[in-house]
Design an enzyme around this catalytic site. Structure first.
Site, PDB file in Angstrom:
ATOM      1  CB  SER A 263       0.246   0.824   6.827  1.00  0.00           C
ATOM      2  OG  SER A 263      -0.715   0.194   7.636  1.00  0.00           O
TER       3      SER A 263
ATOM      4  CG  HIS B  55       0.088   3.194  11.528  1.00  0.00           C
ATOM      5  ND1 HIS B  55      -1.004   2.384  11.699  1.00  0.00           N
ATOM      6  CD2 HIS B  55       0.274   3.286  10.193  1.00  0.00           C
ATOM      7  CE1 HIS B  55      -1.470   2.002  10.524  1.00  0.00           C
ATOM      8  NE2 HIS B  55      -0.700   2.529   9.589  1.00  0.00           N
TER       9      HIS B  55
END
Length: 259
Positions: free
Chosen positions: A132, A155
């Site tokens: 992340s 993501h």
């Protein structure tokens, strides 16, 4: 009148015992031992060695305090240490060990910008995972290394808590996401299109959380510079301190996801 040791004498000669000082329930750890307990790392050394090792583990904590059972790295702890390392005359380079699941976007970008703006050589080693918002932190250094078994999850950014369902909210999230994309692509060899393809790829088993990129894949895509560990990182950092020019790594012919 003689006064015995361990007692106090009053004005009229009466003897009063010493006041017993209350003791704290938890002993205070001295020096570096206390910093290891609180921050999980050693203090900035004043002599040898000339490399400062910093660890970013668990979840990156930002403006909101996470539950006590979460393993966190607080950005208000990291930023002052980066400033102190930059000012220290004995510190020649920084080794950053990264094993994080991500966390607060703005806090992660703040740490990444601080690392990128340092004038001293920096090397990042991703062990376990750099997921992340840990991706911008991993690529912010002068040279980035990832362990063979480590992974990086890419993501779209998410928002939790109270969300106002208006177009301005989604526009803000899109702008925040563009900030992260621009930072990653400007501090690595991956293209913006390739990074967005990984971010929005569908058909993956873990499509609900993003695309997981392994060690060799991360180097193949140009996200990281080399597959290796602590030895390779220290060797590279010592070379950079000695003034060696960073060579662009050769593209890997093994590993990688098929397109």
């Amino acid at each position: 009148m003689d006064v015995t040791e361990g007692a106090n004498a009053g004005t009229d000669g009466e003897i009063f015992p010493d006041v017993v000082k209350p003791q704290t329930s938890e002993p205070v750890l001295p020096g570096s031992a206390g910093i290891v307990k609180e921050l999980g790392q050693t203090i900035v050394p004043t002599g040898e060695p000339d490399i400062f090792c910093m660890t970013i583990i668990g979840q990156i904590e930002g403006h909101f305090v996470l539950p006590p059972h979460n393993k966190t790295t607080k950005y208000e702890h990291i930023i002052p240490q980066l400033v102190a390392a930059e000012q220290s005359k004995t510190i020649k380079g920084l080794l950053i060990i990264l094993n994080t699941v991500g966390g607060d976007v703005e806090a992660g970008l703040a740490i990444a910008e601080m690392i990128a703006s340092l004038s001293k050589p920096t090397v990042t080693v991703v062990i376990g995972g750099g997921h992340s918002i840990g991706v911008p932190v991993a690529v912010a250094s002068s040279y980035s290394i990832i362990a063979e078994s480590a992974t990086m999850t890419i993501h779209p950014i998410r928002m939790n808590g109270l969300v106002i369902g208006v177009p301005q909210t989604f526009e803000y999230m899109e702008r925040m996401q563009e900030r992260m994309v621009r930072f990653v692509t400007s501090h690595s060899r991956i293209s913006e299109q390739q990074f967005k393809d990984l971010m929005f790829r569908t058909g993956e088993l873990n499509r609900d959380i993003g695309t997981a990129v392994g060690g060799y894949d991360a180097v193949k895509y140009g996200l990281m510079d080399e597959v290796g560990g602590i030895g390779a990182a220290l060797s590279r950092l010592n070379g950079m301190i000695a003034g060696e020019i960073i060579q662009s790594p050769e593209p890997l012919k093994q590993g990688g996801l098929t397109q």
